[in-house]
Design a protein around this motif. Structure first.
Motif, mmCIF file in Angstrom:
data_model
loop_
_atom_site.group_PDB
_atom_site.id
_atom_site.type_symbol
_atom_site.label_atom_id
_atom_site.label_comp_id
_atom_site.label_asym_id
_atom_site.label_seq_id
_atom_site.Cartn_x
_atom_site.Cartn_y
_atom_site.Cartn_z
ATOM 1 N N LYS A 155 0.857 -1.177 0.000
ATOM 2 C CA LYS A 155 0.000 0.000 0.000
ATOM 3 C C LYS A 155 0.895 1.228 0.000
ATOM 4 N N SER A 157 1.226 5.582 -0.588
ATOM 5 C CA SER A 157 0.596 6.899 -0.708
ATOM 6 C C SER A 157 1.707 7.928 -0.884
ATOM 7 N N TYR A 212 -2.175 -1.439 -3.739
ATOM 8 C CA TYR A 212 -3.068 -0.301 -3.513
ATOM 9 C C TYR A 212 -2.220 0.974 -3.581
ATOM 10 N N THR A 213 -2.747 2.000 -4.264
ATOM 11 C CA THR A 213 -2.032 3.270 -4.338
ATOM 12 C C THR A 213 -3.007 4.421 -4.133
ATOM 13 N N ALA A 214 -2.628 5.359 -3.241
ATOM 14 C CA ALA A 214 -3.385 6.595 -3.054
ATOM 15 C C ALA A 214 -2.467 7.735 -3.499
ATOM 16 N N THR A 220 0.128 1.775 -11.028
ATOM 17 C CA THR A 220 -0.058 0.705 -10.060
ATOM 18 C C THR A 220 -0.148 -0.629 -10.798
ATOM 19 N N TYR A 263 -4.473 -8.131 -8.007
ATOM 20 C CA TYR A 263 -5.440 -7.052 -7.778
ATOM 21 C C TYR A 263 -4.677 -5.744 -7.653
ATOM 22 N N GLU A 265 -5.317 -1.355 -7.488
ATOM 23 C CA GLU A 265 -6.342 -0.334 -7.305
ATOM 24 C C GLU A 265 -5.696 1.008 -6.975
ATOM 25 N N VAL A 266 -6.193 2.063 -7.614
ATOM 26 C CA VAL A 266 -5.853 3.434 -7.241
ATOM 27 C C VAL A 266 -7.034 3.985 -6.453
ATOM 28 N N VAL A 267 -6.766 4.475 -5.243
ATOM 29 C CA VAL A 267 -7.818 4.896 -4.331
ATOM 30 C C VAL A 267 -7.912 6.414 -4.315
ATOM 31 N N GLY A 268 -9.036 6.961 -4.788
ATOM 32 C CA GLY A 268 -9.327 8.382 -4.629
ATOM 33 C C GLY A 268 -8.584 9.322 -5.558
ATOM 34 N N THR A 270 -6.381 9.695 -9.721
ATOM 35 C CA THR A 270 -6.275 9.154 -11.071
ATOM 36 C C THR A 270 -4.918 8.471 -11.229
#
Length: 290
Positions: A155, A157, A212-214, A220, A263, A265-268, A270
């Motif tokens: 994860k 950020s 997971y990347t924010a 990602t 899996y 995912e980019v969270v919140g 682009t």
């Protein structure tokens, strides 16, 4: 951070030598058995201005198991059973787990979990040998079993981030049972119930990668790869093989379960997201009676 287990080879063998003589009123058993448990786990975290995750967990092992009856050997169970077996134990397992987390102005890299496994399980009966259990079972087999799990998770950020988790399993398995292969003297095998075989009784493989990347402007990736190649050979060459009641000659993959899961995912924010799952390889099964 890196954790690596490397077992160049685990070697287990049992055998009767050339021209050996073995006799029992009841049972004769010769078994070579290997049990493996390998576990690697690493966790990496960083929260500086520029942070790369390089957590790697890896297991590499070669397993060699063999049971041998030499040329001209004589084995007799008068009223009992004969078992000649090479075996990879069903409770064997290998796990590689790599986890990472980061938060920074820039974050890159990613965790990697890897397994490289090679197994050679063989049972060989030489020419001119005489094996008899005419009032019991004659069981000459090779069996392989293994469970493998590779898990990579991160994860991240950051203002700008690249994030790639990779889980990879490469497995090569060779299981063979051979009777009097390329010999000039004929072997003789007789049981009331006779089985000659090579088996994979359990092969459970799971490669799992999660990212997971924010972050704005992120890339990602999660990549899970399983490459599995199995070869099974049962060969009866210059031999008489009999079963008074039953005779079974077999080579089979009995229980195989292979998974590659990814899996990303980019969270919140682009960003570009890539998730790749791949399974490749082959099962080759041969039975030869000449």
């Amino acid at each position: 951070s890196t954790v690596t287990n490397t077992v160049n080879s685990q070697n287990v063998s049992v055998g009767f030598g050339n021209n050996s003589k073995v006799k029992a009123w009841r049972n004769v058993s010769a078994r070579a058995k290997s049990k493996l448990d390998l576990y690697s786990r690493v966790q990496d975290s960083g929260y500086g201005l520029g942070t790369n995750c390089s957590a790697t967990a890896a297991n590499t092992v070669t397993r060699n198991v063999s049971a041998t009856v030499g040329n001209g050997a004589a084995i007799t169970a008068v009223v009992g059973n004969i078992e000649i077996l090479s075996e990879g134990d069903e409770d064997s397992s290998i796990e590689s787990i790599a986890k990472g987390s980061s938060g920074a102005a820039y974050a890159g890299g990613g965790p990697s979990a890897n397994i490289t496994y090679t197994s050679n399980v063989t049972t060989t009966v030489g020419g001119g040998s005489d094996i008899e259990a005419k009032y019991g079972t004659l069981d000459i087999r090779s069996k392989e079993a293994m469970t493998m799990y590779a898990y990579a998770y991160r994860k991240a950020s950051a203002a700008v981030a690249s994030n790639k988790s990779t889980a990879k399993i490469t497995a090569t398995t060779n299981v063979s049972t051979k009777i009097a292969e390329n010999t000039t003297e004929k072997a003789r095998l007789l049981g009331e119930y006779t089985t000659i075989g090579a088996y994979i009784v359990l092969q459970k493989i799971h490669a799992n990668a999660i990212s997971y990347t924010a972050s704005a402007g992120s890339k990602t990736e999660a990549v899970a790869t399983s490459n599995v190649n199995n070869t099974l050979n049962t060969k009866i060459d210059n031999a008489y093989v009999g079963g008074i009641e039953t005779l079974t000659v077999a080579a089979s993959v009995d229980n195989q379960n292979i998974k590659s899961e990814s899996y990303a995912e980019v969270v919140g924010f682009t960003g570009k997201v890539y998730a790749t799952s791949e399974i490749s390889g082959s099962n080759t099964v041969n039975i030869t009676v000449t």
